[in-house]
Design an enzyme around this catalytic site. Structure first.
Site, short mmCIF file in Angstrom:
data_model
loop_
_atom_site.label_atom_id
_atom_site.label_comp_id
_atom_site.label_asym_id
_atom_site.label_seq_id
_atom_site.Cartn_x
_atom_site.Cartn_y
_atom_site.Cartn_z
N GLY A 280 0.82 -1.21 0.00
CA GLY A 280 0.00 0.00 0.00
C GLY A 280 0.86 1.26 0.00
N ASP B 231 -7.94 -1.05 -0.05
CA ASP B 231 -8.55 0.27 0.19
C ASP B 231 -8.82 1.08 -1.09
OD1 ASP B 231 -8.28 -0.39 2.85
OD2 ASP B 231 -6.42 0.73 3.12
N GLY C 87 -11.12 0.43 4.88
CA GLY C 87 -10.74 1.44 3.88
C GLY C 87 -9.78 2.47 4.44
N ARG C 88 -9.48 2.35 5.72
CA ARG C 88 -8.61 3.32 6.40
C ARG C 88 -9.14 4.74 6.20
NH1 ARG C 88 -3.50 1.92 8.42
NH2 ARG C 88 -3.43 0.08 7.14
O1 F6P Z 1 -4.96 -1.10 4.43
C1 F6P Z 1 -5.73 -2.26 4.48
C2 F6P Z 1 -6.50 -2.35 5.77
O2 F6P Z 1 -7.27 -3.52 5.75
C3 F6P Z 1 -7.36 -1.14 6.11
O3 F6P Z 1 -8.57 -1.14 5.40
C4 F6P Z 1 -7.51 -1.29 7.59
O4 F6P Z 1 -7.71 -0.04 8.21
C5 F6P Z 1 -6.17 -1.85 8.01
O5 F6P Z 1 -5.59 -2.43 6.87
C6 F6P Z 1 -6.25 -2.86 9.13
O6 F6P Z 1 -4.94 -3.17 9.47
P1 F6P Z 1 -4.56 -4.42 10.37
O7 F6P Z 1 -4.78 -5.66 9.55
O8 F6P Z 1 -3.12 -4.20 10.67
O9 F6P Z 1 -5.45 -4.40 11.55
#
Ligand code: F6P
Length: 367
Positions: free
Chosen positions: A104, A152, A195-196
């Protein structure tokens, strides 16, 4: 004949495996040597058996597998100069002179920084006697190619990131399932999607599932009394005969003062003001799991093949490219520009200039 390292970094995304497969096989077809770097940048820092040459058969079956078979990590050590220098040393020890990074926004920013710093690292390693002069001369430059693997769909320079289509499919399947139980009980559901800081998944899920209301970071409600507008909209729809209410909320949703809008708060509003029996579903990591949809297999494969071609075309002066897809064509653009344009969306949101944020998002697809 290049030695090409491949790593996946940041959050996994469906379609990363097809992409890795394409890089490995295209590299071999082009008489290069592909190398797996396991666990993302962590593998680069750790070196040793975390870096190993890949064979054609190593990627058999990768097309249909979700996640990333070569592992990923959010690596703290790589954020430090010393960590990156150790990564450079490990690449040189394995004879790797080109690197493909599938990840990303943050992962690609890290890749771009590594390339910019590379000559400085090589000079320092030579000065410290950790590499020979011959090695320093051979590895004066490193070619880095980025591909955006992220559910995302938040990076400028590509219409679709690898994984976004599969995640959206999964969201739609899940919301369809929720709607059948919601309709039976005449309930309201608030569904939070990932989607952050980007609302692409939420927006497209809302359109595709016929949601009644939507919250995304780029377009917060225009008024402070948004709760009243939401309730009025949902009530009008019930009055017209609908048996259920569906609100989709992006995990990064905010109000116009940048305060988060959370699913539990929306549920409480619907329950107290409208008296609806309301449930919250946070879809979570199920959105990132499972087999890649057709489109991500296709996108990963086409981009992976193009990444190898981009490496073979490059000169030491070529800026690090990011492979994307615009208007159904696979594209190669400067990585730095894509990252800068993406950063401008975040800056516009921070400045509460939501019109600009929306405009920049739209422009990043059209460009
Ligand atoms: O960037 C991909 C994503 O799935 C985002 O949509 C989400 O906010 C984040 O990563 C979650 O991260 P993690 O898997 O580290 O909790």
């Amino acid at each position: 004949r290049k030695n090409i390292g491949i790593l996946t970094s940041g959050g996994d995304a469906q379609g990363m495996n097809p992409c890795v497969r394409a890089v490995v096989r295209m590299a071999i077809a082009r008489r290069c040597r592909p190398f797996f770097i396991y666990e993302g940048y962590q593998g680069l820092v750790d070196g040793g058996d975390k870096i190993r040459e890949a064979q054609w058969s190593d990627v058999s079956g990768f097309l249909t597998l979700g996640g990333t078979m070569i592992g990923t990590a959010r690596c703290m050590a790589f954020r430090e100069l010393e960590g990156r220098r150790t990564g450079v040393l490990n690449l040189i020890r394995h004879g790797i002179d080109a690197l493909v990074v599938i990840g990303g926004d943050g992962s690609l920013t890290g890749a771009d920084r590594l390339r910019a710093e590379w000559p400085e690292h090589v000079a320092a390693l030579e000065g410290e006697g950790r590499i020979t002069k011959e090695q320093a001369d051979r590895f004066r430059t490193l070619m880095i190619v980025g591909m955006v693997g992220s559910i995302d769909n938040d990076l400028a320079s590509t219409d679709m990131t690898i994984g976004a289509c599969s995640a959206l499919e999964r969201i739609c399947e899940s919301v369809d399932a929720i709607l059948s139980t919601a309709t039976s009980h005449q309930r309201a559901f608030v569904v939070e999607v990932m989607g952050r800081h980007c609302g692409w998944l939420a927006l497209n899920a809302a359109i595709s599932t016929g949601a009644d209301y939507l919250f995304i970071p780029e377009a917060p409600p225009k008024h402070d009394d948004w709760e009243a507008s939401m309730c009025a909209t949902l009530k009008a729809s019930r009055d017209a005969g609908k048996r259920t209410s569906l609100v989709i909320v992006a995990e990064g949703a905010i109000d116009r003062h940048l305060n988060p809008i959370k699913a539990d708060y929306i549920r409480d509003i619907l329950a107290t003001r409208l008296g609806y029996d309301t449930r919250v579903t946070i879809l979570g990591h199920v959105q990132r799991g499972g087999a890649p949809a057709h489109f991500d297999r296709f996108l990963g494969t086409m981009q992976g093949a193009e990444a190898v071609e981009a490496i073979l075309r490059a000169t030491p002066q070529t800026p690090s490219p990011v492979i994307g897809m615009l208007e159904n064509k696979i594209t190669t653009q400067p990585l730095k520009e894509a990252i800068e344009l993406t950063g401008q969306v975040a800056q516009a949101i921070e400045a509460k200039d939501f019109e600009r944020a929306i405009g920049l998002r739209a422009a990043s697809f059209a460009k």
